[in-house]
Motif scaffolding. Structure first.
Motif: not given
Ligand SMILES: *Cc1c(COP(=O)(O)O)cnc(C)c1O
Length: 479
Positions: A275-283, A374-377
């Motif tokens: 899950a850590g990668s998802a934390f680059i997205c503010p939401e 990366l966020q888009q991905y």
């Protein structure tokens, strides 16, 4: 092979890999081979005389590829993703070319300094509290480990040393052995099996805390165990929280757990491998709230952030916690520089001595995609997971078994475990898509993880149609 031949073969290899990845959809995602298939296909011993490159490449297609599970096929929905991107592949080639072993700053300064800066970059991308960053003269900082399993082990061992020192500072008569037998670590009953294995390696008890209805550990559950164990004379010293469990991507309640750990001097490590990668997205960053209470935090950019395996990033608030636990300084490894900020000897932050120049992969990927790319991905994968979930919900013979938060959907036919086991078997036997199961509170559940970089809505739609067709056949046969 000399440099001239390397140039030629290198270009051929790039073509081979580009063709492989570009046309991977046409390959059957899961192989047909039986255990032991390979040995009869190759000689019993290494050749005495050199062989030709062409012959090796032919054997890759004839011997290796038939036994490969194609993790980057858009029909692969098993486990969690493993990252693959062209910039990371190129950077890995450069890393191989430089071929340095960056155990100390002096053994290859760029290898150490780029890693420290990349971990700061990534820490800022997920908005980690500044204590975790190295900066110019910070006490914290990040390091690349091979895997999340190793990162947890490193944290556990450092916590063990710290706990032993703490107890001895109050009672100098107790030996390390007296104390170790009383140490107790905690994790979730949904935690990855590596946490239990790390406990075996470290020689400490690991207790599983029961999770709530959302498969999360909450504060009261930890509190209960800690109080019970303290009353029994044990020493609680380590808690491994999970953000994004492997079974169903649930999130432990850091905001309740963190204060308990801090109050009880329990080292809190966070395993956010997937899950850590998802934390680059503010939401999605709110899922990390409470990290400020942690001593160490880890996730795998090699899972979901387009940096090819291996790249598991671990941050600590106090680098001295690691260097105290692991520092051994023989004279042949000593040099004249003081440890601080960019100058560190990463051999004291890990179990092995040797280490590759892995931060090049991060540097290439972050620059070629940009944070926005990366966020888009990440967003695209989460959207595809919701698309699949909606398809499941439209068929009332099926149920969703855990909240879909990121790119994993847990689902099953409403019915017996045997029926769901049969469904999974028919899916994997058909070889068109690949899935693995999990158990949730005694229920056999199918996991559908969005994995490949190139997966699109069409693949999701195909997968669901295929699953429904196999389910229809099964249900018909049952009647
Ligand atoms: C995948 C996973 C791991 C193991 O990752 P490795 O890097 O292969 O050790 C650990 N924890 C969680 C939550 C995972 O999803």
């Amino acid at each position: 092979m000399d440099a001239t031949e390397f140039r030629k073969r290198g270009k051929e290899m790039i073509d081979y890999v580009a063709d492989y990845l570009e046309k991977i959809e046409k390959r059957q995602v899961y192989p047909d081979v039986q255990p032991g298939y390979l040995r009869p296909l190759i000689p019993d011993a290494a050749p005495e005389e050199p062989e030709k490159f062409e012959d090796i490449l032919k054997d890759v297609e004839n011997i290796i590829m038939p036994g490969v599970t194609h993790w980057h096929s858009p029909y692969f929905f098993a486990y969690f993703p493993t990252a693959s991107s062209f910039p990371a592949l190129l950077a890995d080639m450069l890393s191989g070319g430089i071929g340095c072993i960056g155990f100390s700053w002096a053994s290859s300064p760029a290898c150490t300094e780029l890693e420290t800066v990349m971990l700061d970059w990534l820490g800022k991308m997920i908005n980690l509290p500044p204590q975790f960053l190295a900066g110019k003269d910070g006490e914290g900082g990040g390091v690349i480990q091979g895997t999340a399993s190793e990162a947890t082990l490193v944290a556990l061992l450092a916590a063990r040393t710290k706990a032993i020192h703490h107890v001895q500072s109050k009672n100098g008569k107790l030996t390390q052995g007296d104390i170790t037998g009383r140490l107790v670590a905690y994790t979730s009953d949904q935690a990855h099996s590596s946490v239990e294995k790390d406990g075996l390696i470290a020689g400490v008890k690991v207790k599983q805390i029961p999770t709530d209805d959302n498969f999360a550990v909450c504060g009261s559950a930890l509190r209960k165990e800690v109080d019970k164990d303290k009353a029994a004379g044990l020493i609680p010293f380590f808690f491994c929280a999970t953000l994004g469990t492997t079974t169903c991507c649930s999130f432990d309640k850091l905001l309740e757990l963190g204060p308990i750990c801090n109050e009880e001097k329990i080292w809190m490590h966070i395993d956010a491998a997937y899950a850590g990668s998802a934390f680059i997205c503010p939401e999605f960053r709110h899922l990390l709230n409470g990290v400020e209470f942690a001593d160490s935090f880890n996730f795998n950019p090699h899972k979901w952030l387009l940096v090819n395996f291996d790249c598991s990033t671990l941050w600590v608030k106090k680098r001295a916690d690691l260097t105290c636990a692991f520092k051994i300084d023989p004279v042949y490894l000593k040099h004249d520089h003081q440890e601080s900020g960019l100058i560190t000897d990463y051999r004291h932050w890990q179990i092995p001595l040797g280490r590759r120049f892995r931060s090049l992969k991060m540097w290439f990927v972050f620059r070629m995609y940009g944070v926005k790319g990366l966020q888009q991905y990440i967003r695209k994968h989460v959207k595809l997971a919701h698309e699949f979930k909606d398809l499941v919900l439209q068929d009332d013979r099926f149920e969703i078994c855990a909240e879909v938060i990121l790119g994993l959907v847990c689902f099953r036919i409403k019915g017996s475990n045997e029926l769901n086991e049969a469904l999974l078997k028919s899916i994997n036997d058909a070889r068109k898509i690949h899935l693995v199961p999990c158990h949730l509170r005694g229920k056999f559940v199918l996991r559908f993880a969005i994995c490949a970089r190139t997966v699109e809505s069409a693949h999701i739609q195909f997968a669901w149609k295929h699953i429904v067709q196999l389910a229809n056949e099964l249900l018909k046969a049952k009647k």
